[in-house]
Design a protein around this motif. Sequence first.
Motif, PDB file in Angstrom:
ATOM      1  N   GLY A   8      13.508 -12.100   1.008  1.00 49.40           N
ATOM      2  CA  GLY A   8      12.399 -11.936   1.933  1.00 49.40           C
ATOM      3  C   GLY A   8      11.208 -12.834   1.702  1.00 49.40           C
ATOM      4  O   GLY A   8      10.253 -12.820   2.482  1.00 49.40           O
ATOM      5  N   SER A  17       1.997 -11.943   7.099  1.00 46.48           N
ATOM      6  CA  SER A  17       2.748 -10.851   6.486  1.00 46.48           C
ATOM      7  C   SER A  17       4.142 -11.300   6.092  1.00 46.48           C
ATOM      8  O   SER A  17       4.717 -12.207   6.714  1.00 46.48           O
ATOM      9  CB  SER A  17       2.879  -9.676   7.469  1.00 46.48           C
ATOM     10  N   ARG A  19       7.883  -9.250   4.321  1.00 44.91           N
ATOM     11  CA  ARG A  19       8.490  -8.036   3.772  1.00 44.91           C
ATOM     12  C   ARG A  19       9.569  -8.439   2.782  1.00 44.91           C
ATOM     13  O   ARG A  19      10.547  -9.109   3.150  1.00 44.91           O
ATOM     14  CB  ARG A  19       9.081  -7.144   4.863  1.00 44.91           C
ATOM     15  N   SER A  21      12.606  -7.398   0.124  1.00 45.84           N
ATOM     16  CA  SER A  21      13.623  -6.364  -0.050  1.00 45.84           C
ATOM     17  C   SER A  21      14.246  -6.498  -1.432  1.00 45.84           C
ATOM     18  O   SER A  21      14.437  -7.607  -1.929  1.00 45.84           O
ATOM     19  CB  SER A  21      14.721  -6.510   0.999  1.00 45.84           C
ATOM     20  N   ARG A  67      -3.317  -3.506   1.137  1.00 49.40           N
ATOM     21  CA  ARG A  67      -2.638  -4.622   1.812  1.00 49.40           C
ATOM     22  C   ARG A  67      -1.125  -4.530   1.700  1.00 49.40           C
ATOM     23  O   ARG A  67      -0.414  -4.929   2.631  1.00 49.40           O
ATOM     24  CB  ARG A  67      -3.101  -5.954   1.211  1.00 49.40           C
ATOM     25  N   PHE A  68      -0.623  -4.044   0.589  1.00 53.39           N
ATOM     26  CA  PHE A  68       0.818  -3.952   0.347  1.00 53.39           C
ATOM     27  C   PHE A  68       1.251  -2.495   0.427  1.00 53.39           C
ATOM     28  O   PHE A  68       0.508  -1.592   0.014  1.00 53.39           O
ATOM     29  CB  PHE A  68       1.174  -4.489  -1.034  1.00 53.39           C
ATOM     30  N   THR A  69       2.470  -2.277   0.913  1.00 49.59           N
ATOM     31  CA  THR A  69       3.050  -0.937   0.976  1.00 49.59           C
ATOM     32  C   THR A  69       4.477  -0.995   0.466  1.00 49.59           C
ATOM     33  O   THR A  69       5.284  -1.786   0.966  1.00 49.59           O
ATOM     34  CB  THR A  69       3.036  -0.388   2.402  1.00 49.59           C
ATOM     35  N   SER A  71       8.124   1.002  -0.132  1.00 54.72           N
ATOM     36  CA  SER A  71       8.897   2.107   0.429  1.00 54.72           C
ATOM     37  C   SER A  71      10.337   1.976  -0.016  1.00 54.72           C
ATOM     38  O   SER A  71      10.751   0.933  -0.521  1.00 54.72           O
ATOM     39  CB  SER A  71       8.791   2.114   1.950  1.00 54.72           C
ATOM     40  N   TYR A  80      11.538  -1.738  -0.329  1.00 53.00           N
ATOM     41  CA  TYR A  80      10.845  -2.765   0.440  1.00 53.00           C
ATOM     42  C   TYR A  80       9.395  -2.889  -0.036  1.00 53.00           C
ATOM     43  O   TYR A  80       8.781  -1.904  -0.445  1.00 53.00           O
ATOM     44  CB  TYR A  80      10.842  -2.402   1.925  1.00 53.00           C
ATOM     45  N   GLN A  82       6.165  -4.278   1.853  1.00 54.66           N
ATOM     46  CA  GLN A  82       5.515  -4.860   3.018  1.00 54.66           C
ATOM     47  C   GLN A  82       4.184  -5.436   2.576  1.00 54.66           C
ATOM     48  O   GLN A  82       3.337  -4.711   2.036  1.00 54.66           O
ATOM     49  CB  GLN A  82       5.293  -3.795   4.088  1.00 54.66           C
ATOM     50  N   MET A  83       4.024  -6.723   2.781  1.00 60.29           N
ATOM     51  CA  MET A  83       2.815  -7.424   2.327  1.00 60.29           C
ATOM     52  C   MET A  83       2.054  -7.935   3.545  1.00 60.29           C
ATOM     53  O   MET A  83       2.563  -8.787   4.283  1.00 60.29           O
ATOM     54  CB  MET A  83       3.193  -8.587   1.405  1.00 60.29           C
ATOM     55  N   ASN A  84       0.880  -7.379   3.762  1.00 56.31           N
ATOM     56  CA  ASN A  84       0.029  -7.779   4.883  1.00 56.31           C
ATOM     57  C   ASN A  84      -1.241  -8.453   4.375  1.00 56.31           C
ATOM     58  O   ASN A  84      -1.567  -8.350   3.185  1.00 56.31           O
ATOM     59  CB  ASN A  84      -0.338  -6.555   5.723  1.00 56.31           C
TER      60      ASN A  84
END
Length: 116
Positions: A8, A17, A19, A21, A67-69, A71, A80, A82-84
């Motif tokens: 990713g 952004s 994401r 994995s 900023r990051f999540t 999951s 995962y 998720q980087m925003n």
Amino acid sequence: EVQLQASGGGLVQAGGSLRLSCAASGFTFEDSAIGWFRQAPGKGREGVSCIKIKDGSTYYADSVKGRFTISSDSAKDTVYLQMNSLKPEDTAVYLCNMVIKNNNYWGQGTQVTVSS
């Protein structure tokens, strides 16, 4: 055999952004804690985020909070990130890490480059 497959990464402009994995195999996913570290050129390895699969508890470094999540998907044995709102200082090789029963495993890295 324990395997962690990270993917990713890529090149993105600041504010963008991505994401990441981390696909896991070879162990009981629900018994593990899986996280991401990063290493920028000339710098030490930094813990970014992790998740305890069984109860979903999470940890974030101060530098990425909000900023990051992180999951997880137990049906796919995948975590995962998720980087925003990415910043140039987020540029690094991101490595997937798993801890299970006091054993520590590393996947290969995926390069994230954020241009200004």
